[in-house]
Design a protein around this motif. Structure first.
Motif, PDB file in Angstrom:
ATOM      1  N   PRO A 171       0.839  -1.204   0.000  1.00 40.02           N
ATOM      2  CA  PRO A 171       0.000   0.000   0.000  1.00 40.02           C
ATOM      3  C   PRO A 171       0.866   1.243   0.000  1.00 40.02           C
ATOM      4  N   ASN A 225      -3.236   5.062  -5.930  1.00 41.29           N
ATOM      5  CA  ASN A 225      -4.410   4.187  -5.986  1.00 41.29           C
ATOM      6  C   ASN A 225      -5.087   4.380  -7.335  1.00 41.29           C
ATOM      7  N   MET A 273       0.424   1.639  -9.741  1.00 41.11           N
ATOM      8  CA  MET A 273      -0.498   0.971  -8.821  1.00 41.11           C
ATOM      9  C   MET A 273       0.237   0.090  -7.812  1.00 41.11           C
ATOM     10  N   ASN A 282       2.955   0.873  -6.270  1.00 42.28           N
ATOM     11  CA  ASN A 282       3.670   1.717  -5.307  1.00 42.28           C
ATOM     12  C   ASN A 282       5.118   1.268  -5.118  1.00 42.28           C
TER      13      ASN A 282
END
Length: 499
Positions: A133, A137, A173, A175
């Motif tokens: 995460p 996003n 996406m 990260n």
């Protein structure tokens, strides 16, 4: 500054060949790199080395950037790799249909019903597994890469530039700590290339470290350092502000063997066609959306045209009509080679007079096709060779490979050779039948600077040696051959300028 990746006195091999020797390189925290050089193959190999896709036979490649992450994952019993923290954007894209099969064929992108079997931009990005995460996003990547208006568009219908933007969005996406991009600006129109610096700045501000391969004349903002590859190593490291005045050896000489090319094109005949192409108020729509609107265009024998326009302007759709791939040709006033479409001609009647080169074509050949078979398939206008050929035909195909200095690739699979060599294999495939019309759609995309100049010279050689009409598509003014002297410019599906 802490070190991210360090290469120490390394000898590095790829596919059994030494690509780097006594290589030294340091990538430190806070640095964003552009990699330039005389060879696109070497630039791609450099990124592959950072990814661990090459063989280090002496010296070391160490990756401190992932040490803490890997220790944490190992202690918790999780499988891990330094690659978990790297995202890549390559020059090749592989999309699958909803059945997870990669069984597309070239015409499918222009058939509205069959392309529905492909995922949309939204589907594709939504299904990416995010293991780490972070800042990026789905909403943020759609906004950054200007993909909101394309959310419901089938992947197979995306233009080259739109596909590139999607690939970057998909990479974000995840990260990553590092983002590696191989020639990310190829296929982008002028405005998109100008916007690219802003995109990279936003990515850098989010904490991601950037490295991209590029041409020396298009280093974007936010890049801080430039690595120059030559003589199988990083020959020079410079601050980006020192780039002005740096000269690479991009002299392509006099091009390929003029005598051999003349021999191969010797029997090319002057066409008897009065018009190669004529369009009268041609319109193409999918549902409520008009892709082309009232296009009027005439191409005469031996004329040389540049087809230009921003990404999404309608160029690919216009070419699909010319190439016989788009079924909406039958509902328009549209003539090819003095014959109205829909008057009883077969697709093969059209294709026999057209040679076509585009970067995405290589994706649609069966995996078992060698370079020799790909060249020979041009005689039959098929995406691969499926019939026995004569000794004379094979001799001719081998001569075309020899002309482009690719005879050693004859028995290699097309996917095994470099992207730039694939382009010349496809050009040989297009020219082997001496067509009346040669369509080149971003044909030198992804080539290094030397190869781009060589490709341009080659097209000028062909035009000098045989009567042929040209439709050339490129976003780069410097890639346009000298023989091209007419322009059709599209914007939002309409003719903006014709001269």
């Amino acid at each position: 500054m802490p070190c991210l990746i360090k290469i120490q006195n390394a000898t590095i091999k790829q596919k059994g060949k030494t690509v780097f020797d006594q290589m030294e390189f340091d990538w430190k925290e806070g640095q964003h790199w552009a990699v330039i050089g005389e060879s696109g193959v070497m630039m791609t190999a450099f990124l592959d080395t950072l990814l661990g896709r090459t063989m280090v036979t002496s010296g070391n490649v160490i990756r401190p950037f992932s040490e803490d992450y890997q220790k944490t994952k190992t202690l918790s019993g999780e499988i891990n790799s330094f690659r978990d923290l790297i995202s890549t954007v390559s020059q090749q894209y592989t999309f699958r249909n909803k059945s997870n099969l990669q069984n597309f064929y070239y015409q499918q992108r222009f058939n509205s019903m069959e392309s529905e079997d492909t995922a949309t931009v939204w589907n594709y990005l939504s299904e990416i597994e995010v293991k780490i995460p972070g800042y990026w996003n789905l909403k943020k990547v759609l906004d950054l890469m200007r993909l909101n208006d394309l959310k419901e568009k089938s992947l197979i219908k995306l233009s080259n530039g739109e596909t590139r933007r999607l690939a970057i969005a998909a990479a974000l996406m995840k990260n990553p700590k590092l983002l590696l991009m191989d020639q990310p600006m190829t296929g982008l129109d002028v405005q998109s290339r100008m916007d690219f610096g802003r995109v990279l700045q936003e990515i850098a501000y989010s904490g991601i470290h950037l490295m991209l391969t590029a041409h020396s004349d298009e280093i974007p903002e936010s890049i801080t350092h430039v690595a120059v590859l030559a003589d199988q190593k990083v020959s020079k490291v410079i601050q980006v502000e020192e780039l002005n005045g740096l000269e690479l050896d991009t002299d392509s000489g006099n091009g390929f063997d003029h005598l051999l090319m003349g021999e191969l094109l010797r029997d090319a005949k002057k066409t008897d066609f009065k018009k190669i192409l004529e369009m009268e108020n041609v319109c193409v729509r999918y549902g409520d959306k008009k892709i082309l609107n009232n296009i009027n265009w005439t191409v005469l024998p031996n004329s040389k045209w540049l087809l230009k326009g921003e990404n999404g302007a309608g160029k690919s759709t216009l070419l699909s009509l010319i190439l016989g791939e788009n079924p909406q040709a039958y509902s328009n006033n549209f003539w090819l080679f003095d014959r109205k479409r829909g008057s009883g001609e077969s697709i093969w009647d059209i294709k026999k007079n057209i040679g076509f080169v585009a970067p995405e074509l290589s994706r649609f050949f069966p995996a078992n096709q060698t370079c020799l078979k790909v060249v020979l398939s041009g005689l039959f206008d098929t995406m691969g060779l499926f019939k026995k050929v004569s000794p004379e035909q094979e001799k001719t195909a081998l001569a075309w490979l020899k002309l482009f200095r690719l005879e050693s690739t004859a028995n290699l699979l097309l996917r095994q050779v470099s992207l730039e060599n694939q382009r010349f294999v496809l050009l040989a495939r297009a020219l082997i039948k001496k067509p009346a019309l040669l369509v080149l759609d971003e044909a030198s995309q992804g080539m290094d600077e030397l190869q781009r100049k060589l490709f341009r010279k080659t097209i000028d050689q062909v035009c000098h040696l045989m009567p042929i009409s040209i439709i050339y598509v490129s976003h780069y003014e410097e890639d346009i051959p000298a023989c091209v002297d007419k322009v059709l410019q599209l914007s939002q599906g309409e003719v903006k300028d014709i001269q």
